[in-house]
Design a protein around this motif. Structure first.
Motif, mmCIF file in Angstrom:
data_model
loop_
_atom_site.group_PDB
_atom_site.id
_atom_site.type_symbol
_atom_site.label_atom_id
_atom_site.label_comp_id
_atom_site.label_asym_id
_atom_site.label_seq_id
_atom_site.Cartn_x
_atom_site.Cartn_y
_atom_site.Cartn_z
ATOM 1 N N THR A 69 0.826 -1.207 0.000
ATOM 2 C CA THR A 69 0.000 0.000 0.000
ATOM 3 C C THR A 69 0.861 1.258 0.000
ATOM 4 O O THR A 69 1.806 1.368 0.781
ATOM 5 C CB THR A 69 -0.892 0.024 1.259
ATOM 6 N N LEU A 70 0.494 2.170 -0.872
ATOM 7 C CA LEU A 70 1.059 3.522 -0.850
ATOM 8 C C LEU A 70 -0.070 4.427 -0.372
ATOM 9 O O LEU A 70 -1.085 4.565 -1.061
ATOM 10 C CB LEU A 70 1.503 3.885 -2.273
ATOM 11 N N LEU A 71 0.065 4.960 0.815
ATOM 12 C CA LEU A 71 -1.013 5.753 1.424
ATOM 13 C C LEU A 71 -0.641 7.227 1.357
ATOM 14 O O LEU A 71 0.362 7.649 1.954
ATOM 15 C CB LEU A 71 -1.192 5.299 2.886
ATOM 16 N N LEU A 72 -1.430 8.004 0.653
ATOM 17 C CA LEU A 72 -1.068 9.398 0.386
ATOM 18 C C LEU A 72 -2.124 10.343 0.937
ATOM 19 O O LEU A 72 -3.327 10.088 0.829
ATOM 20 C CB LEU A 72 -0.923 9.622 -1.119
ATOM 21 N N TRP A 73 -1.640 11.421 1.499
ATOM 22 C CA TRP A 73 -2.551 12.455 2.010
ATOM 23 C C TRP A 73 -2.999 13.389 0.869
ATOM 24 O O TRP A 73 -4.022 14.010 0.948
ATOM 25 C CB TRP A 73 -1.855 13.266 3.094
#
Lengths: 298, 270
Positions: free
Chosen positions: B201-205
């Protein structure tokens, strides 16, 4: 021993070792957590034919659950570890995975780990993803309502099954009212379940039968309609007997639950038609755990 | 006992390989002082490069301009290392457990192939944070890396397991060839995030300038694992630990479909 006019028999309940685990089911709201938990703990009254004994232990507030949603804790008991793991997995797969908005978490830290979401993940057909959070692995399984989140394993511990006591009353409604009071008090005790419908058994059994195919049959000594034709343990005024069976994580948990239940019955008193409290045992040959009623109530 | 403090006498002319100090926990201060460290083609005794103070060899403090000190905490177990300034390349490489806290910046390949423990970088990190060494097939395999500043390019390249947290921005190819694990970036990411990502997972704001065309838009969802994941970060000294920065509503892009395609880029949704 007589409490509030109710005679406490000088006898004991006999219980046996089991394996147990706890699972936490959360959902969007408590209603849906209950739908899932009731399904998961359905048809789980007795290991004689159900494979396990299970029940809802208690409600959990959002602050008590891992994902901050309302939930319930369920306890499942079986005679062995393999059987428990199989029952847990089957029930989780059919009753929790399928239930809208549900998530499933371990309810026991420590003990021997047994699969919770570990194999359910294959339902994801390769689209499942795992996340390791705080040393625990969770599985995210894509389902039609979003994602089903399940912790990989839960803990299995040694436990005790088959604690019990009998309520002997002058009428069926009075026996049931006493049982309802007892079960309500016992539900406040942690680490125990009363696996039968509403927590009450009306068909207590004895070991063996005249029919070779059956291992257990009706406990005729406590059947009021057989008073005149069998070796009865009932006096003439007893018209109904009901039993409460208790499974607990430890002997002490069952001690506490039995005490709470019997106290609740005794508060009703002889005036409510309750004459005696007794217990079921097999002469001490079946299980190593003995719950002496008078010791518990002193 | 006070932490064993090593203060650089002067900035070394050559880069220094600090990996022998990872065995400090099993050594006495005198033995540590006698350790020899490679710097260029010479080996220096530790007490030739540093002045030593303190007794607790399970806690090391490095003072002075440590920009040329490489491999700080390499393969360390249960060591608590604090660098009161910048650190060189390969800081925390292969660390098994314990904590490495760099109060300044780190150079290339920080926390590469990390296996466990916590790496905290208060400044910025260079390229290939938590990545695999060139030629190796697996990057970080466990633990948490927290960068309070920015991370360079190829952050988490071939990350296998564990969590990389970047409070600032991350460079290009963030999460490239990710095998599994999670990279979270509060700031902006450079071009081609999640390039060749397999799982994980790449979790981006913030929405990237462009999601690679090899990702499929799966729409906006409320994901149940996110509150749990954020709760697992509460122990950190970080903005990630602040419940106000947590969320569970995300736009999900599945991919990289040019690779295995079982991973995702999750972008915070309104």
């Amino acid at each position: 021993m007589v409490i509030n006019g109710i005679h406490i028999d000088d006898t004991f309940a006999e219980a046996f070792p089991m394996k147990a685990t706890r699972a936490i089911i959360t959902a969007q709201n408590l209603e849906w957590a209950y739908h899932s938990a009731r399904a998961m703990t359905g048809f789980a009254t007795s290991v004689i034919a159900c494979g396990c004994e299970a029940g809802i232990e208690r409600e959990l507030s959002p602050e008590e659950t891992p994902d901050g949603r309302p939930g319930v804790a369920v306890l499942i008991f079986a005679m062995g570890g393999k059987g428990l793991a199989k029952q847990l997995e089957t029930r989780a797969g059919q009753c929790v995975l399928t239930s809208p908005t549900s998530a499933l978490f371990a309810g026991i830290e420590g003990g021997k780990p047994i699969p919770l979401g570990k194999n359910l993940r294959f339902f994801g057909d390769g689209f499942q993803m795992s996340k390791k959070i705080g040393g625990k692995r969770y599985w995210r399984i894509p389902v039609m309502d979003g994602e089903f989140l399940a912790e990989e394993t839960t803990g299995m511990v040694d436990a005790v099954g088959g604690g019990n006591f009998l309520i002997l009353a002058e009428s069926q409604p009075q026996a049931l009212a006493a049982c309802e009071a007892a079960v309500a008090a016992m539900k406040e005790i942690p680490n125990v379940i009363m696996p039968f419908p509403g927590g009450v058994v009306r068909s207590g059994s004895k070991v063996g039968s005249k029919y070779k195919a059956l291992n257990a049959s009706t406990n005729d000594a406590f059947c009021p309609t057989l008073k005149g034709v069998t070796k009865t343990q009932l006096s003439p005024e007893i018209e109904s007997v009901m039993e409460i069976v208790i499974d607990g994580l430890t002997k002490e948990d069952i001690d506490r639950a039995m005490r709470a239940g019997i106290e609740a019955v005794c508060q009703l008193g002889a005036g409510a038609g309750i004459r005696r409290i007794s217990a079921g045992n097999y002469g001490g040959k079946l299980g190593p755990f003995h719950f002496h009623l008078r010791e518990i109530m002193t | 006992m006070s932490a064993l403090t090593l203060t650089l006498k002067e900035e070394p002319r050559q880069r220094v390989d600090m990996s022998p100090l990872s065995a400090a926990r099993e050594l006495t201060p005198a033995e540590i002082a006698a350790l020899r460290l490679w710097a260029g083609k010479r080996r220096w005794r530790v007490d030739e490069l540093f002045t030593l103070e303190g007794e607790d060899t399970a806690r090391l403090v490095l003072r002075g301009d440590c920009r040329k000190l490489d491999y700080i905490g390499r393969d360390a177990r249960d060591l608590d290392i604090t660098v009161e300034g910048n650190a060189g390349a390969y800081a925390g490489m292969g660390m098994r457990s314990g904590r490495l806290h760099v109060k300044g910046d780190v150079d290339l390949f920080a926390a590469c192939e990390l296996r466990g423990g916590l790496g905290q970088i208060d400044g910025n990190a260079g390229d290939f944070l938590g990545a695999a060494l060139p030629g190796d097939k697996r990057g970080m395999r466990g633990g948490i890396v927290l960068v309070k500043g920015d991370a360079g390019d190829r952050c988490g390249d071939q990350l296998r397991r564990g969590i990389i947290l970047v409070e600032g921005n991350a460079g290009a190819y963030c999460g490239s060839r990710l095998i599994a694990g999670t990279i979270a970036v509060m700031g902006q990411v450079g071009e081609n995030p999640g390039y060749g990502l397999r799982r994980g997972t790449l979790l981006l704001w913030r929405q990237p300038a462009a999601v690679p065309p090899t990702y499929g838009d799966c729409g906006t969802h409320t994901l149940g694992f996110l509150p749990l994941w954020f709760a697992g970060l509460r122990h950190l000294d970080s903005r990630f630990a602040d419940p106000a920065n947590a969320f569970n509503r995300v736009r999900r892009y599945g991919g990289d479909l040019a690779s295995v395609g079982r991973g995702e880029i999750l972008v915070r949704a309104a």
